[in-house]
Design an enzyme around this catalytic site. Structure first.
Site, PDB file in Angstrom:
ATOM      1  N   ARG A  33      47.365  51.318  76.759  1.00  0.00           N
ATOM      2  CA  ARG A  33      47.329  52.370  76.044  1.00  0.00           C
ATOM      3  C   ARG A  33      46.240  53.369  76.403  1.00  0.00           C
ATOM      4  O   ARG A  33      45.024  53.327  76.735  1.00  0.00           O
ATOM      5  CB  ARG A  33      46.835  51.881  74.556  1.00  0.00           C
ATOM      6  CG  ARG A  33      46.200  52.991  73.554  1.00  0.00           C
ATOM      7  CD  ARG A  33      45.990  52.269  72.068  1.00  0.00           C
ATOM      8  NE  ARG A  33      45.586  53.330  71.308  1.00  0.00           N
ATOM      9  CZ  ARG A  33      44.194  53.035  70.830  1.00  0.00           C
ATOM     10  NH1 ARG A  33      43.335  52.384  71.481  1.00  0.00           N
ATOM     11  NH2 ARG A  33      43.877  54.003  70.106  1.00  0.00           N
ATOM     12  N   ARG A  74      36.328  64.969  60.331  1.00  0.00           N
ATOM     13  CA  ARG A  74      35.045  64.598  60.696  1.00  0.00           C
ATOM     14  C   ARG A  74      34.035  65.869  59.716  1.00  0.00           C
ATOM     15  O   ARG A  74      34.315  66.909  59.726  1.00  0.00           O
ATOM     16  CB  ARG A  74      34.599  64.815  62.087  1.00  0.00           C
ATOM     17  CG  ARG A  74      35.344  63.694  63.062  1.00  0.00           C
ATOM     18  CD  ARG A  74      34.675  63.684  64.249  1.00  0.00           C
ATOM     19  NE  ARG A  74      35.499  62.640  64.915  1.00  0.00           N
ATOM     20  CZ  ARG A  74      35.093  61.349  65.030  1.00  0.00           C
ATOM     21  NH1 ARG A  74      34.302  60.856  64.345  1.00  0.00           N
ATOM     22  NH2 ARG A  74      35.931  60.361  65.956  1.00  0.00           N
ATOM     23  N   LYS A 221      52.260  55.738  63.789  1.00  0.00           N
ATOM     24  CA  LYS A 221      51.284  54.804  63.292  1.00  0.00           C
ATOM     25  C   LYS A 221      50.893  55.079  61.937  1.00  0.00           C
ATOM     26  O   LYS A 221      50.809  56.169  61.494  1.00  0.00           O
ATOM     27  CB  LYS A 221      49.926  55.222  64.139  1.00  0.00           C
ATOM     28  CG  LYS A 221      49.801  55.119  65.623  1.00  0.00           C
ATOM     29  CD  LYS A 221      48.568  55.799  66.392  1.00  0.00           C
ATOM     30  CE  LYS A 221      47.316  55.162  65.953  1.00  0.00           C
ATOM     31  NZ  LYS A 221      46.171  55.789  66.623  1.00  0.00           N
ATOM     32  N   THR A 279      43.974  46.852  66.035  1.00  0.00           N
ATOM     33  CA  THR A 279      42.536  47.185  65.250  1.00  0.00           C
ATOM     34  C   THR A 279      41.744  45.815  64.964  1.00  0.00           C
ATOM     35  O   THR A 279      42.297  44.908  64.357  1.00  0.00           O
ATOM     36  CB  THR A 279      42.531  47.807  63.926  1.00  0.00           C
ATOM     37  OG1 THR A 279      43.198  49.223  64.225  1.00  0.00           O
ATOM     38  CG2 THR A 279      41.137  48.542  63.899  1.00  0.00           C
TER      39      THR A 279
END
Length: 480
Positions: A33, A74, A221, A279
Site C-alpha cells: 500500500r 482538519r 474504503k 487499522t
C-alpha cells in the site's frame, strides 16, 4: 499448507529501501500500500520501482495499491494554540472569520459546508476521536457551541468528524485527482478510495480514470455510516472493499464495530468480492517486537470472519520491526487456517449464492477438489471473476488463476487463496492452457490431481464464462 490470507504492508520511512521491501516479500507480504496522505512523487516512484524489481527477481505477483487521501477534514491554526478541555467544558467551533470576536475557547474549522445540517445533540469527534463533544447550540451560520464529553488537549490541525452525518464534501478531491494521475503514470495496480458514501462516488473515480485512458480495479474504503446504509449498492459498483476501522470506529459506537466488520465481510463473501480488514491490527509492534494477546486474537478473528486480506499500516510504514510483524501475522494465519479446515468452518456453503451456471461450476470445482484431495485448482480466468468465485468457496486448495491480463492478475492477488499466474499465450484453447501450465509448473509433481476450470470459447466468440470443470492428473508424458 499454503497460507491463503493475503497480507498488505504499507510502505513508508521504515521500509523505503530495496532490502526492507525484499524482507517484507520474503516474510509473506504480496500487496504493498502506498498511502498518498503522506509522501511525494519521488518516494512513490522509488517504491514502485523496487516492487517491480522484486517482482521480476522472485517471479511472484506483487500488487501495488494506491490509497487516495480523500477529504480528511482538519481544524486550522489561527494562532490560539492548543486548548485544554475537561468534561463539561464548552467551546466554540467556527470559521476563521469568527475567531477574533470569540471570548471563549475557540476551535477553527474553515470549511463552511461542514456546518450545513448540523443539529443540537449531534456528536463531534476531534483528534481521531480522542476528544468527543456534543453540539449544544447553533450560534450562527458558521459558528456552533460544543460541550466536551471527556477531557484532553485540542491542538490545531487535527482531524475532526461529525459521526453519523452525510459529509457534504465529495470523496474525490482535487489532490486525489492529481495523485491519481501520478499513480496511473507510475503504474499502480489497484486504487483505494477513501470516505466512500454512495455508489456514485465509485463511478466518479472511474470517470476520472477514463480521462487518463485507464480502468483499474477500485477498492471502496468504508469509513462512514452512510456507506453502511447502502452497502449492497456500493458492493455492486466497487471491485473490492476495505473495512477501514479507524474512521469507521469514530462514526459508530465502538461497541458496534466488531459486528459491523462481520456484516461487511459476510456481504463481500456473498458477492464474491475481496475484502480487506485494516487499522491497528498489530499496532503495539510499531515499537515492540511482541504483539498483545488481544491483537493476535483480532487478526485471527478477521480471518475466521472471512477476510481476504489483513492490512498493516504504521506497523510496516514507520514501525521498528516491519519484517517481524509480517512474519508474526503469517504465523497467526497459518494457525487460524489450520483450525478453519480441521473444524470445517471454511465450509463451501459460506460462499456466494449459486444462482448462475458459472457460479455453480465454481462451487462444484471447489467441492470436487475437496472430495478428491486435489493438489490445487487451476482456472483460466480472463476477467478474474472465476478465481474470485472459487476463492469465495474457501477451498483448502490454492487456486492458480491464469490470466494474460496484467491488471487482472494483480487484482486476483487480493483474493483469499488465489495465486496469479501467466498462461502460454500461443494456445487459444483455455482448457489446454491450464493443462500445459500444470504440466510445466514445478508446483505439481507426477501423479498430482488438479481440478481445472476454464471457459471454452465457442467458434466466432472471443470470450465466454466458465463452462468446463475437469479432473486432471499430471503425468510424466503427455496423455496419449
Amino acid at each position: 499448507m499454503d497460507r491463503h490470507i493475503k497480507i498488505i504492508a504499507t510502505l513508508g520511512p521504515g521500509t523505503e529501501t530495496y532490502e526492507a521491501v525484499k524482507e517484507l516479500v520474503a516474510s509473506g507480504a504480496k500487496i504493498f500500500r502506498l498511502n498518498f496522505s503522506h509522501g511525494g512523487r519521488d518516494f512513490f516512484s522509488k517504491m514502485v520501482e523496487i516492487i517491480r524489481r522484486l517482482e521480476s527477481e522472485t517471479g511472484l505477483t506483487l500488487t501495488v495499491l494506491q490509497d487516495l487521501s480523500g477529504p480528511k477534514i482538519r481544524t486550522c491554526d489561527v494562532g490560539l494554540g492548543a486548548i485544554e478541555v475537561s468534561k463539561g467544558t464548552e467551546v466554540l467551533l467556527g470559521t476563521s472569520d469568527k475567531a477574533e470576536a470569540a471570548t471563549e475557547p475557540f476551535i477553527c474549522l474553515d470549511i463552511p459546508e461542514m456546518y450545513h445540517g448540523v443539529k443540537v445533540g449531534d456528536p463531534v469527534a476531534l483528534s481521531d476521536g480522542m476528544i468527543r463533544f456534543n453540539v449544544v447550540a447553533i450560534e450562527d451560520e458558521h459558528l456552533i457551541r460544543l460541550q466536551a464529553t471527556n477531557s484532553g488537549m485540542c491542538p490545531p490541525r487535527k482531524g475532526i468528524t461529525f459521526p453519523g452525518t452525510v459529509t457534504p464534501l465529495a470523496p474525490l478531491t482535487e489532490k486525489d485527482k492529481a495523485d491519481l494521475a501520478i499513480g496511473l503514470e507510475l503504474g499502480v495496480d489497484v486504487v483505494a478510495m477513501s470516505f466512500v458514501q454512495k455508489p456514485e462516488d465509485i463511478r466518479n473515480l472511474r470517470t476520472e480514470m477514463a480521462k487518463h485512458g485507464k480502468q483499474l480495479p477500485i477498492v471502496a474504503k468504508l469509513e462512514r455510516t452512510a456507506a453502511l446504509a447502502c452497502l449492497e449498492e456500493i458492493l455492486e459498483e466497487a471491485d473490492g472493499i476495505m473495512v477501514a476501522r479507524g474512521d469507521l470506529g469514530l462514526e459508530l459506537d465502538l461497541a458496534e464495530l466488531p459486528v459491523a466488520q462481520k456484516r461487511i465481510i459476510k456481504a463481500c463473501n456473498k458477492a464474491g468480492k475481496p475484502v480487506i480488514v485494516a487499522t491497528q491490527m498489530l499496532l503495539s509492534m510499531v515499537n515492540s517486537p511482541m504483539a498483545t494477546r488481544a491483537e493476535t486474537t483480532d487478526v485471527a478473528n478477521a480471518i475466521l470472519d472471512g477476510a481476504d486480506c489483513v492490512m498493516l499500516s504504521e506497523e510496516t510504514a514507520i514501525g521498528r520491526y516491519p519484517g517481524e510483524t509480517v512474519r508474526f501475522m503469517r504465523k497467526i494465519a497459518y494457525e487460524t487456517e489450520s483450525y478453519l479446515f480441521e473444524s470445517g468452518q471454511a465450509d463451501l456453503e459460506r460462499g456466494v449464492a449459486k444462482e448462475h451456471p458459472s457460479t455453480f461450476l465454481a462451487y462444484a470445482a471447489a467441492m470436487l477438489a475437496g472430495k478428491t484431495n486435489a493438489k490445487a485448482i487451476v482456472c483460466h480466468s480472463t476477467s478474474g471473476a472465476t478465481s474470485r468465485l472459487l476463492s469465495s468457496c474457501r477451498p483448502k486448495q490454492s487456486v492458480y488463476a491464469l490470466s494474460s491480463n496484467h491488471t487482472v492478475r494483480h487484482f486476483t492477488n487480493l483474493s483469499w487463496g488465489v495465486i496469479p499466474a501467466i498462461p502460454l499465450d500461443v494456445l487459444h484453447d483455455h482448457q489446454e492452457r491450464a493443462e500445459v501450465f500444470v504440466r510445466q509448473s514445478p508446483a505439481f509433481a507426477e501423479g498430482d490431481i488438479v481440478i481445472i476450470t476454464a471457459g471454452q470459447p465457442e467458434r466466432g466468440r472471443s470470450a465466454t464464462q466458465t463452462n468446463v470443470v475437469k479432473l486432471y492428473e499430471k503425468q510424466s508424458k503427455e496423455e496419449g
